[in-house]
Motif scaffolding. Structure first.
Motif, PDB file in Angstrom:
ATOM      1  N   CYS A 160       7.278  18.582 -37.531  1.00 60.88           N
ATOM      2  CA  CYS A 160       8.101  17.523 -38.111  1.00 60.88           C
ATOM      3  C   CYS A 160       7.892  17.481 -39.625  1.00 60.88           C
ATOM      4  CB  CYS A 160       7.746  16.179 -37.496  1.00 60.88           C
ATOM      5  SG  CYS A 160       7.860  16.180 -35.694  1.00 60.88           S
ATOM      6  N   ILE A 254      11.455  11.573 -33.319  1.00 59.72           N
ATOM      7  CA  ILE A 254      10.436  12.566 -32.954  1.00 59.72           C
ATOM      8  C   ILE A 254      10.082  12.515 -31.463  1.00 59.72           C
ATOM      9  CG2 ILE A 254       8.048  13.297 -33.324  1.00 59.72           C
ATOM     10  CD1 ILE A 254       8.379  12.447 -36.266  1.00 59.72           C
ATOM     11  N   VAL A 266       3.222  18.248 -31.014  1.00 58.85           N
ATOM     12  CA  VAL A 266       3.951  17.799 -32.196  1.00 58.85           C
ATOM     13  C   VAL A 266       2.992  17.861 -33.379  1.00 58.85           C
ATOM     14  CG1 VAL A 266       4.900  15.764 -33.362  1.00 58.85           C
ATOM     15  CG2 VAL A 266       5.654  16.337 -31.052  1.00 58.85           C
ATOM     16  N   THR A 288       4.843   6.802 -34.842  1.00 58.72           N
ATOM     17  CA  THR A 288       5.413   7.725 -33.861  1.00 58.72           C
ATOM     18  C   THR A 288       4.593   7.848 -32.594  1.00 58.72           C
ATOM     19  OG1 THR A 288       6.391   9.031 -35.650  1.00 58.72           O
ATOM     20  CG2 THR A 288       6.153  10.123 -33.509  1.00 58.72           C
TER      21      THR A 288
END
Length: 313
Positions: A160, A254, A266, A288
């Motif tokens: 990300c 996300i 991630v 997140t």
């Protein structure tokens, strides 16, 4: 290709099964010469309040508890050692686990910290403890928060990146995130996917400025992010079909994309903010992770200085 040579694993003394240790051994199995240190910080306030005992007697009692935990950990690591893994144990008496953990990172120059997270029974998301938050904010090396599941071969990694900010710091962090993703992908035989979330048109702007064209604005913003993503994927030789530019807040986008891809990991950057700036501004990682249903690797920007860094005269 980068590899992790000196991994620190934080164990959960309430569990015999240690997902963090399993993940470290899995990574070590893909490389050679990897050293793993299994770490536990313990503390029992009752041992400090026993006024009838002398300081020496209290120290002896604390040492007895430490030795007991060391033997417990030795039993846990023995099967992995028998497979040829280089694993040591370290148990310390400390009332703030995150401080003890970060002190060990600095002392022994660990290049990766692995810790298990708690899984929420109802929705399967990750639940972070106060120690986790401190580690995400203050640990100088990459922090891998793991859940109790296996990493499949030929899986997917979601890197990300933040393409909204135009600064050398963000550019360097984006490069670090992609490089880290590619390194782990090489080790695991996984596929790297890049994700950038960009903000939607502010509602208050369309209300306050009647002549404002939200569609044109949204197209312009998306175009800017698509161009920036194209430059980033070209720089790192990543195929276009493995890049995504999605409208929305990162904390919403996300977890959704990670679930759609069935990503096992991630990777994102965290600024390491502390104090009031963390409360009022926050970090993308912290917004997140409560909704994330896979492992998370958090990286700090180049030049990050932990508030717990030892003073060197």
């Amino acid at each position: 290709m980068k590899k992790y040579n000196n991994i620190l694993v934080v164990v959960d003394q309430t569990q015999d099964h240690q997902p963090a240790l399993s993940r470290a051994v899995h990574l070590a199995s893909k490389s050679s010469g990897v050293k793993i240190t299994v770490f536990l910080a313990i503390y029992d306030f009752s041992y400090e309040m026993t006024s009838m005992l002398s300081a020496e007697e209290r120290q002896a009692m604390r040492r007895g508890v430490v030795v007991q935990r060391e033997e417990w950990l030795k039993d846990i690591i023995r099967p992995y050692q028998n497979e040829g893994n280089d694993i040591d144990v370290l148990v310390v008496w400390h009332n703030r686990p995150y401080e003890a953990i970060i002190a060990e990172v600095f002392s022994s120059h660990h290049d990766l910290l692995i810790k298990a997270t708690h899984e929420h029974d109802k929705i399967g998301s990750v639940i972070f403890t106060p120690t986790d938050w401190h580690l995400l904010r203050k640990c100088p090396c990459p922090v891998l928060m793991v859940k109790d599941h296996s990493w499949p071969d030929n899986g997917k990694i979601l890197a990300c990146v933040n393409l909204a900010a135009d600064s050398e710091t963000h550019d360097a962090l984006n490069d670090a995130i992609v490089n880290e993703a590619q390194s782990i992908a090489d080790i695991l035989g996984a596929e790297v996917n890049l994700l950038n979330a960009y903000p939607a048109t502010p509602v208050n702007v369309t209300i306050e400025l009647p002549e404002f064209d939200p569609a044109s604005y949204s197209d312009a913003v998306r175009g800017h992010h698509l161009i920036s993503m194209k430059a980033l994927r070209h720089k790192h030789s990543i195929a276009e079909e493995q890049t995504l530019v999605v409208e929305g807040l990162p904390e919403d986008v996300i977890p959704k994309v990670a679930e759609e891809l069935d990503a096992e990991l991630v990777i994102l950057g965290t600024t390491g903010r502390t104090g009031l700036s963390a409360v009022f501004i926050g970090n993308t990682a912290e917004h997140t992770i409560d909704s994330l249903n896979c492992d998370l690797l958090a990286l700090k920007p180049e030049g990050y200085v932990s508030p717990l860094a030892p003073n060197i005269d």
